[in-house]
Design a protein around this motif. Structure first.
Motif, PDB file in Angstrom:
ATOM      1  N   THR A 134       0.848  -1.187   0.000  1.00  0.00           N
ATOM      2  CA  THR A 134       0.000   0.000   0.000  1.00  0.00           C
ATOM      3  C   THR A 134       0.883   1.236   0.000  1.00  0.00           C
ATOM      4  N   LEU A 135       0.241   2.389  -0.225  1.00  0.00           N
ATOM      5  CA  LEU A 135       1.005   3.635  -0.203  1.00  0.00           C
ATOM      6  C   LEU A 135       1.572   3.909   1.183  1.00  0.00           C
ATOM      7  N   GLU A 136       0.902   3.453   2.214  1.00  0.00           N
ATOM      8  CA  GLU A 136       1.435   3.609   3.570  1.00  0.00           C
ATOM      9  C   GLU A 136       2.741   2.848   3.709  1.00  0.00           C
ATOM     10  N   ASP A 137       2.759   1.620   3.138  1.00  0.00           N
ATOM     11  CA  ASP A 137       4.004   0.835   3.147  1.00  0.00           C
ATOM     12  C   ASP A 137       5.109   1.595   2.425  1.00  0.00           C
ATOM     13  N   ALA A 138       4.758   2.214   1.279  1.00  0.00           N
ATOM     14  CA  ALA A 138       5.762   2.937   0.487  1.00  0.00           C
ATOM     15  C   ALA A 138       6.308   4.137   1.264  1.00  0.00           C
ATOM     16  N   ARG A 139       5.413   4.884   1.948  1.00  0.00           N
ATOM     17  CA  ARG A 139       5.878   6.043   2.714  1.00  0.00           C
ATOM     18  C   ARG A 139       6.812   5.618   3.849  1.00  0.00           C
ATOM     19  N   ALA A 140       6.453   4.528   4.520  1.00  0.00           N
ATOM     20  CA  ALA A 140       7.296   4.038   5.626  1.00  0.00           C
ATOM     21  C   ALA A 140       8.669   3.621   5.120  1.00  0.00           C
ATOM     22  N   ALA A 141       8.688   2.955   3.961  1.00  0.00           N
ATOM     23  CA  ALA A 141       9.969   2.509   3.397  1.00  0.00           C
ATOM     24  C   ALA A 141      10.834   3.696   3.006  1.00  0.00           C
ATOM     25  N   VAL A 142      10.228   4.710   2.378  1.00  0.00           N
ATOM     26  CA  VAL A 142      10.989   5.907   1.983  1.00  0.00           C
ATOM     27  C   VAL A 142      11.569   6.606   3.212  1.00  0.00           C
ATOM     28  N   ALA A 143      10.767   6.742   4.267  1.00  0.00           N
ATOM     29  CA  ALA A 143      11.246   7.405   5.493  1.00  0.00           C
ATOM     30  C   ALA A 143      12.418   6.647   6.103  1.00  0.00           C
ATOM     31  N   ASP A 144      12.330   5.321   6.119  1.00  0.00           N
ATOM     32  CA  ASP A 144      13.408   4.508   6.697  1.00  0.00           C
ATOM     33  C   ASP A 144      14.687   4.657   5.895  1.00  0.00           C
ATOM     34  N   PHE A 145      14.559   4.569   4.568  1.00  0.00           N
ATOM     35  CA  PHE A 145      15.758   4.682   3.726  1.00  0.00           C
ATOM     36  C   PHE A 145      16.386   6.078   3.847  1.00  0.00           C
ATOM     37  N   ALA A 146      15.561   7.109   3.898  1.00  0.00           N
ATOM     38  CA  ALA A 146      16.099   8.480   4.044  1.00  0.00           C
ATOM     39  C   ALA A 146      16.831   8.637   5.358  1.00  0.00           C
ATOM     40  N   ALA A 147      16.294   8.069   6.433  1.00  0.00           N
ATOM     41  CA  ALA A 147      16.935   8.163   7.748  1.00  0.00           C
ATOM     42  C   ALA A 147      18.264   7.437   7.782  1.00  0.00           C
ATOM     43  N   ARG A 148      18.406   6.406   6.968  1.00  0.00           N
ATOM     44  CA  ARG A 148      19.635   5.602   6.976  1.00  0.00           C
ATOM     45  C   ARG A 148      20.631   6.080   5.941  1.00  0.00           C
ATOM     46  N   GLY A 149      20.360   7.179   5.270  1.00  0.00           N
ATOM     47  CA  GLY A 149      21.354   7.802   4.416  1.00  0.00           C
ATOM     48  C   GLY A 149      21.328   7.369   2.966  1.00  0.00           C
ATOM     49  N   PHE A 150      20.289   6.697   2.558  1.00  0.00           N
ATOM     50  CA  PHE A 150      20.191   6.330   1.140  1.00  0.00           C
ATOM     51  C   PHE A 150      19.856   7.587   0.350  1.00  0.00           C
ATOM     52  N   GLU A 151      20.427   7.674  -0.836  1.00  0.00           N
ATOM     53  CA  GLU A 151      20.322   8.916  -1.592  1.00  0.00           C
ATOM     54  C   GLU A 151      19.375   8.816  -2.788  1.00  0.00           C
ATOM     55  N   VAL A 152      19.209   7.589  -3.336  1.00  0.00           N
ATOM     56  CA  VAL A 152      18.398   7.404  -4.552  1.00  0.00           C
ATOM     57  C   VAL A 152      17.377   6.285  -4.299  1.00  0.00           C
ATOM     58  N   VAL A 153      16.159   6.534  -4.792  1.00  0.00           N
ATOM     59  CA  VAL A 153      15.092   5.525  -4.693  1.00  0.00           C
ATOM     60  C   VAL A 153      14.648   5.150  -6.104  1.00  0.00           C
ATOM     61  N   VAL A 154      14.575   3.830  -6.368  1.00  0.00           N
ATOM     62  CA  VAL A 154      14.070   3.301  -7.650  1.00  0.00           C
ATOM     63  C   VAL A 154      12.701   2.662  -7.378  1.00  0.00           C
ATOM     64  N   GLY A 155      11.676   3.075  -8.150  1.00  0.00           N
ATOM     65  CA  GLY A 155      10.347   2.511  -7.917  1.00  0.00           C
ATOM     66  C   GLY A 155       9.331   3.036  -8.895  1.00  0.00           C
ATOM     67  N   PRO A 156       8.040   2.631  -8.722  1.00  0.00           N
ATOM     68  CA  PRO A 156       6.968   3.137  -9.584  1.00  0.00           C
ATOM     69  C   PRO A 156       6.733   4.625  -9.337  1.00  0.00           C
ATOM     70  N   GLY A 157       5.867   5.203 -10.162  1.00  0.00           N
ATOM     71  CA  GLY A 157       5.607   6.633 -10.094  1.00  0.00           C
ATOM     72  C   GLY A 157       5.173   7.120  -8.727  1.00  0.00           C
ATOM     73  N   PRO A 158       4.157   6.520  -8.049  1.00  0.00           N
ATOM     74  CA  PRO A 158       3.739   7.013  -6.734  1.00  0.00           C
ATOM     75  C   PRO A 158       4.865   6.976  -5.702  1.00  0.00           C
ATOM     76  N   VAL A 159       5.721   5.951  -5.768  1.00  0.00           N
ATOM     77  CA  VAL A 159       6.855   5.847  -4.836  1.00  0.00           C
ATOM     78  C   VAL A 159       7.850   6.969  -5.106  1.00  0.00           C
ATOM     79  N   CYS A 160       8.083   7.241  -6.404  1.00  0.00           N
ATOM     80  CA  CYS A 160       9.003   8.323  -6.763  1.00  0.00           C
ATOM     81  C   CYS A 160       8.477   9.675  -6.254  1.00  0.00           C
ATOM     82  N   ASP A 161       7.129   9.874  -6.339  1.00  0.00           N
ATOM     83  CA  ASP A 161       6.553  11.125  -5.836  1.00  0.00           C
ATOM     84  C   ASP A 161       6.790  11.270  -4.336  1.00  0.00           C
ATOM     85  N   VAL A 162       6.590  10.192  -3.569  1.00  0.00           N
ATOM     86  CA  VAL A 162       6.802  10.228  -2.118  1.00  0.00           C
ATOM     87  C   VAL A 162       8.269  10.484  -1.798  1.00  0.00           C
TER      88      VAL A 162
END
Length: 659
Positions: A134-162
């Motif tokens: 779900t989009l909630e799952d996607a937002r949680a994943a993006v927040a976790d990766f950002a907190a851990r210092g990841f710089e680039v996210v690869v994913g579908p359009g809604p994930v890229c927007d988040v």
């Protein structure tokens, strides 16, 4: 019915990133499909889709990606094709992400990307994946990766927007290959839907025109479809019955047992209201599992009407000989001679005159001669000359032209001689043919030409003539009741059939054969031995004036006597006496044969009297011989008949004549 020539209509729902790819690819499919791209997702996409479909706008397939596709699949009124990243698109997206940063996060929809860790490791890049539902799952994943210092996210359009809103750089997982593959898949789905719709409409049209009522149910016996005939039977429209259980609407038509057992129930006759129906219940299976059942109903009166039509349209051919010479029962010397003569006569085309008492099988022999001849594949036309009035017999035999008489058929009608062309015509009871017609028949036999009533043009015919009579034609000629020239024209090959009383050794075999067939017709073939044992002892004591035809009638009555009885049920002789009293009529008291009469010495002036003519002398010698043999065997008539070489009935007649 759907237009099979119409191009598939495909609606694409996507956000701006993927929408741009679709818009770039869509024109290249203009010849194969009408691809329309909408910048809508989720509820907005569903709302616009429903509004346009309800307004009558046609669409075959939706295309979307990720969570948007999953949402539409659950709610859209048409099939939805999910955009899945192709292998080349995945590698291309990862390669671009690896150029942008050394720590890359992949957030695909539902499934992890296969084999990408090794690819990233070869480039010296750290790659982690976390699929989302779900989009909630996607937002949680993006927040976790950002907190851990990841710089680039690869994913579908809604994930890229988040991810962009979280300050991360993004790479769209889908590219041209993925989009092309999704559109091509959508086109195939649309074509399959078109074909399925066309087939459904075709079947719907067939069902709608069927006389039989048809209803299909699912495994829970809920009605899935009905045709108009079944709607009339249920007295309810399809809208009223669809989704309801059949057993609730019409308990007598229930399919519950068929759904439970999986066994078909065919040809069940049921009474529904004032109608008698023939019902078939058939289970439906798919890949070995139950899918539902189908019930068909047909009004019994319709089946009866169809049966009448079939019998009237497809009657057996009129002019066919069914019997062979080998089917003539009897092994007596007389019948062996009859068969041998008939086989010789069959090898010629000469006219045959069959004589014999009524019921001796004259037509059966005529059919056998025809089937043994070279004309066997051509018509065998039989007519009873005694069964028609003179005026009718003439038109039947020789035919008539249009206007020959009042009521004649338009265009005229060929006679039976013309119908028998190249075959055989059987003139039964020829001795009863009116004198006026005998003249015309003689001319046909001489000239081999037929002149229809009302016509001046003769028609040549090639027929073999077999005539039959139970009269003495020589006496009829002497009494001027039969033309002598016709008699000599018919009496070329003569075949006389002996009466049954003169070939009593054939009685048992003929009776056994007739009895077997009669019992089979009455559904009691197992009673053959018991019925024959009861019947045979009574056959020899009767003179059979009706010959084989009378024997057939007697046997039919005996078969009825044994029908519908228990297999081992005995039949008393008294019951036999009641249904065939003629077999007991010549017996004395106590059903015993009368004793042989001893010759009494003559007295008075008659004592020395002797016969004065040859016939009387011969009869007296015959009676004397019979009395002597009876004395020798103690009155045993069966033994006496055997010694004398005659049948029991013949012995009875001679004893009565001398009484």
């Amino acid at each position: 019915m759907p237009d099979p020539s119409r191009r598939p209509i495909i609606w694409v729902f996507s956000t701006s990133r993927l929408r741009q790819v679709f818009e770039g690819v869509a024109p290249s499919y203009a010849g194969a499909a009408d691809v329309r791209v909408f910048d809508k997702v989720f509820e907005e996409a569903l709302e616009i889709a429903r509004a346009r479909v309800e307004s009558g706008e046609e669409v075959d397939v939706f295309v979307a990606a990720g969570w948007n596709a999953a949402y539409l699949r659950d709610h859209a009124p048409v099939p939805v094709v999910l955009v899945s990243p192709s292998a080349s698109d995945v590698l291309q997206a990862l390669a671009e992400a690896c150029r942008l940063a050394r720590r890359v996060a992949a957030i695909p929809f539902r499934k992890a990307l296969a084999g990408v860790e090794a690819f990233a490791e070869s480039l010296g890049v750290v790659l982690e994946q976390r699929p989302y539902e779900t989009l909630e799952d996607a937002r949680a994943a993006v927040a976790d990766f950002a907190a851990r210092g990841f710089e680039v996210v690869v994913g579908p359009g809604p994930v890229c927007d988040v991810a962009e809103r979280a300050g991360l750089r993004t790479v769209l997982l889908y590219a041209r290959d993925s989009v092309c593959e999704a559109i091509e898949q959508a086109i195939e789905v649309a074509r399959a839907v078109h074909a399925e719709d066309a087939e459904r409409e075709r079947l719907r049209g067939i069902l709608d025109h069927l006389v039989e009522g048809v209803v299909a149910v699912d495994p829970e016996e809920r009605i899935q479809s009905v045709n108009p005939a079944m709607e009339r039977l249920l007295a309810a429209s399809a809208a009223e019955v669809l989704g309801r259980k059949l057993s609730q609407l019409a308990p007598d038509l229930s399919l519950a047992r068929v759904l439970e057992t999986g066994n078909a129930e065919l040809d069940d006759v049921q009474r529904i209201g004032n109608r008698t129906l023939v019902v078939h219940r058939i289970p439906l299976r798919q890949r070995g599992g139950p899918r539902g059942a189908v019930l068909t109903c047909q009004d019994a009166s319709t089946i009866q009407r169809l049966d009448r039509n079939l019998r009237s349209r497809y009657r057996p051919r009129r002019f066919v000989a069914r019997h062979l010479l080998s089917s003539i029962a009897g092994s007596s010397p007389a019948m062996q001679e009859v068969r041998a003569l008939a086989e010789r006569y069959a090898r010629t085309d000469a006219t045959v005159l069959v004589t014999g008492e009524s019921g001796t099988g004259k037509e059966l022999v005529a059919q056998g001669i025809h089937n043994a001849s070279t004309r066997r594949d051509h018509p065998f036309v039989a007519i009873n000359c005694a069964a028609f009035p003179e005026a009718l017999l003439e038109s039947e035999l020789f035919g008539y032209d249009e206007g020959a008489f009042t009521g004649s058929r338009r265009g005229g009608r060929p006679g039976l001689f013309e119908a028998a062309h190249t075959g055989t015509i059987f003139l039964d009871e020829i001795g009863d043919m009116p004198m006026t017609l005998q003249t015309r028949l003689l001319r046909v036999l001489q000239e081999r030409q037929v002149l229809r009533l009302g016509s001046n043009d003769p028609t040549p015919v090639d027929v073999r003539v077999i005539a039959a009579t139970n009269k003495d034609l020589k006496q009829a000629v002497a009494a001027r009741e039969f033309r002598d020239d016709l008699y000599y024209r018919l009496n070329i090959l003569k075949l006389h059939l002996p009466p049954l009383r003169d070939r009593e050794e054939d009685l048992a075999a003929i009776a056994a054969d007739l009895l077997q067939r009669a019992l089979l017709r009455h559904g009691a073939p197992g009673a053959h031995a018991r019925a024959l044992t009861l019947l045979l002892p009574r056959l020899d004591g009767y003179s059979w004036p009706g010959n084989v035809r009378e024997l057939e009638n007697v046997v039919e009555r005996v078969a009825v006597l044994f029908a519908d009885r228990e297999p081992d049920a005995a039949v008393a002789e008294g019951a036999l006496r009641r249904i065939v009293p003629e077999l007991f009529a010549e017996e004395g008291p106590g059903e015993a044969a009368p004793p042989a009469r001893r010759r009494e010495p003559a007295s008075g002036s008659a004592a020395g009297a002797r016969p004065t003519d040859l016939r009387t002398a011969r009869d007296e010698q015959e009676r004397e011989l019979i009395r002597r043999v009876l004395d020798e065997v103690g009155g045993n008539q069966s033994e006496a008949a055997r010694r004398l070489g005659i049948g029991r009935s013949t012995l009875w007649r001679k004893l009565k004549a001398g009484a």
